[in-house]
Design an enzyme around this catalytic site. Structure first.
Site, PDB file in Angstrom:
ATOM      1  N   ALA A 153      24.938   1.983  39.104  1.00  0.00           N
ATOM      2  CA  ALA A 153      23.936   2.396  39.658  1.00  0.00           C
ATOM      3  C   ALA A 153      23.289   1.114  40.731  1.00  0.00           C
ATOM      4  O   ALA A 153      23.259   0.031  40.455  1.00  0.00           O
ATOM      5  CB  ALA A 153      22.925   2.593  38.792  1.00  0.00           C
ATOM      6  N   CYS A 168      18.518  -4.462  30.695  1.00  0.00           N
ATOM      7  CA  CYS A 168      19.807  -5.230  30.451  1.00  0.00           C
ATOM      8  C   CYS A 168      19.604  -6.272  29.317  1.00  0.00           C
ATOM      9  O   CYS A 168      20.508  -7.150  29.152  1.00  0.00           O
ATOM     10  CB  CYS A 168      20.404  -5.977  31.764  1.00  0.00           C
TER      11      CYS A 168
END
Length: 229
Positions: free
Chosen positions: A158, A174
């Site tokens: 992405a 993340c």
């Protein structure tokens, strides 16, 4: 040169595309479809990978739904991320053994696609060892989260083109508290659309993987998808 079929899906909700990926993955494992690439934007959604923890969501699922974001637990690697309009998403369905590519090389190639795409607009991105994705001094611009089963890939990358940054504030992106997330448009100081970036990303994908991309028209995509059920 080997070929891969490109399906441009436009702006779509996450759930149907997740189901489509899983179906195409199964068909690719059986050799019933060729290598494929799905190119699209998502409606607002938060996905939680295999390493995600409850604390990665900073809001409850109920609160997120009220803000218009869906939540999915998925089989890709990594933790929490956000997808939304203004972000280019590529989901390759590739047979790595046939392409003679290792998993590590595959992730590096996905990073390289984002690095090359950004460079075409004058933005220099780089890798950070141990932290998959594409980075700029001002923050993370591109994300990688993959799943490989029986040597066939799904999920993917992405790239933030001009995405609403608020979505990343609903999570610990993340698994890195305080991570700065930026878009190409911010770095350029001007608006930029997925429509402008997508052709460059597809060309970069073709170059990096050494694949000739065969793109179907909108009607052809619908017809092809109806054929596979």
């Amino acid at each position: 040169m080997r070929r891969a079929l490109v399906l441009r899906l436009g702006r779509v909700s996450y759930g149907p595309v997740l189901s489509l990926q899983r179906k195409l993955h199964s068909l690719r494992r059986l050799g019933k479809v060729p290598d494929l690439l799905l190119s699209l934007e998502h409606e607002p959604v938060i996905t939680l990978g295999r390493s995600a923890q409850e604390k990665d969501l900073l809001l409850s699922e109920e609160e997120l739904h009220k803000l218009g974001a869906e939540v999915f637990f998925v089989e890709r690697g990594g933790q929490a991320t956000y997808h939304g309009p203004g972000q280019l998403v590529l989901y390759p369905i590739l047979h790595l053994r046939e392409l003679r590519i290792s998993l590590r090389e595959y992730v590096e190639k996905l990073e390289e696609i984002m690095i090359r795409t950004a460079a075409a607009f004058g933005v220099s991105l780089f890798r950070r060892p141990g932290y998959p994705g594409a980075w700029h001094a001002q923050g993370k611009v591109g994300f990688v989260g993959v799943c490989v089963r029986a040597w066939v890939t799904f999920h993917g990358l992405a790239l933030n083109v001009d995405v609403d940054p608020n979505g990343f504030q609903w999570i610990v992106p993340c698994g890195l508290p305080g991570l700065s997330v930026v878009s190409l448009s911010q770095l350029l100081g001007r608006p930029l659309t997925v429509g402008e970036v997508e052709p460059i990303a597809l060309r970069s994908f073709s170059e990096v993987f050494g694949l000739e991309l065969l793109e179907l028209s909108g009607d052809e995509v619908k017809a092809w998808l109806s054929q596979i059920g």
